[in-house]
Design an enzyme around this catalytic site. Sequence first.
Site, PDB file in Angstrom:
ATOM      1  N   TYR A  63     -11.992   5.795  -0.963  1.00  0.00           N
ATOM      2  CA  TYR A  63     -11.437   4.439  -0.899  1.00  0.00           C
ATOM      3  C   TYR A  63     -10.892   4.129  -2.292  1.00  0.00           C
ATOM      4  O   TYR A  63     -10.511   5.026  -3.033  1.00  0.00           O
ATOM      5  CB  TYR A  63     -12.569   3.495  -0.443  1.00  0.00           C
ATOM      6  N   LYS A 109      -9.907   2.530   5.521  1.00  0.00           N
ATOM      7  CA  LYS A 109     -10.604   1.326   5.986  1.00  0.00           C
ATOM      8  C   LYS A 109     -11.409   1.606   7.244  1.00  0.00           C
ATOM      9  O   LYS A 109     -12.544   1.142   7.407  1.00  0.00           O
ATOM     10  CB  LYS A 109      -9.588   0.212   6.259  1.00  0.00           C
TER      11      LYS A 109
END
Length: 571
Positions: free
Chosen positions: A101, A173
Amino acid sequence: MAPSNNVLRVALRGANLLAHPRFNKGSAFPVAERKAFGLTGRLPYRINTLEQQCQRAYDQLHTRETPIRKNTFLQSLKDQNWVLYYGLLSRHVKELIPIIYTPTQAEAIANYSHLFRRSEGMYLTFANQDSMEEDFLEQTKGRDIQLFVVSDAEAILGIGDQGVGGIGITTAKSAIYTLLAGIDPSKALSVTLDVGTNNQELLDDDLYVGWPNGRVRGQAYDKFVDQFVQLVRKYHPHSLLHFEDFGVGNAKRLLDLYHDKHAVFNDDVQGTGAVTLSAMMAAVGVTKSRLADQRFVVYGAGTAGLGITRQLRDGIVTIDGTSEAEANKCFYLLDRYGLVKESLGSDKVRAELHEFVRPDAEWTGAEDAHGEVGLLEVVRRVRPTVLIGCSTRGGAFTEEVVREMAKGTERPIIFPLSNPSKLAEVDPKDANDWTEGKALMASGSPFPPCKNPDGKEYIIAECNNALIYPGLGYGAMITQARTLTDTMIIAGARRLAALSPALKDPDDALLPDFQHAQAVNFEVAVAVARQAIEEGSADVQWTLDEVRDKIHADMWKPEYKDFEYDPEGLR
């Protein structure tokens, strides 16, 4: 006897089974399954446990020296074996989240076309809009999709327009939803809406894999987005639709357009605001004050800054019982032209900022030669108790600004939220020194602890959306909520704030450590689900006492299930 929930009936065999990341167990296939699925001669003799596989993968990971090489290794692992991928991440959450991420994923997205090996997710391209429904059904027909994460990639992770590379943020995500909230990865779908790009470097790159065209705008854009949203509503009416990294001109507009029609969520607008609200509630808990008592200066009024402002405003209204008009007066926003005030006019103040425009009468004598009011002058006049940075202007909170703020409040609340760390408005260590250890802080990027004058360490909370958005989404999904309401979001934020270590020790962090993100998101999901049931937004018939057990039982866990061969089974 009914089959166990831990037994999957699978139709794939041999190489096809080993090539499917949902079902592949690699060296963990037991003897009976190797025989039943034609794998005996396709695998080495020794059978490994998942724990052994995770250790091997972790060792392999650490032969990669740079974050981007670690990122590509983990992407390859996900393409091979979901259980192993999530099993490894769950054992090293704090270490590996920054790899899959932010910040590393931004580099992977920027280089997407050069790192490209295989496709993942759904690519809906403006040039192919006539076949959108057919393309949509190719990947979704017969599947119980509970989560769609979609981006048009105009505003990716602080690096801007990345065209088709936006698939990288939606897959990241989605992976966080699975890792931290337990959403079954087979019930989630990542989508990129390829409406072109205005990134000239991509357009000039012969290896660019997206649609090589300027970005579509206006009615044609709206029609294309709506075409996708209506397909989601038609075929998966109980799903959550998560909008990610849309541009400032579309993010809030699209959220408002579909808010009352489907369960939609925008992490940049609502997730950032929700986690900031949680940290702020913890901070005012330390100071024994109320949200409504604060004077907020928000430096940077883009998608994130405005989202944070509105979430804090809604928190004041809901928690402290203040009217919206009165709550709006607590905020002073600064954008590219300084303080957002009346005389700037509509050409310098976006329409969505109108609620927070300050009257000119407050600023007589404060304007510079251009009619603008800068940050230092705002701090001098307002004497803020809270200073929030969402500007991506590294170092904007200078020593003069911070010391001036500290003159007007006993415990300055300072949140430099811009990512990555080099763009943070102030290094927390400097803010700590300039306030003599009195500042209460949270940052957008991880920072080391600071030393207070008494020698104690002050832990800087990481205001990371991943502490809350997976739980917000999961609570809405599992209750089949018709909409994700503002009160559901605030319920989740209040639960996260209640878990603040600072409420027990003022020198501790305002938010839980990221290593506890899975347990934290579970608590957020429970709070959101209960709120959905209480207010009538849910489409399930549960009592409030059932919610915790229902969520726990439904969560996907990275564990190998037993397989039985069935020609009519899963593929």
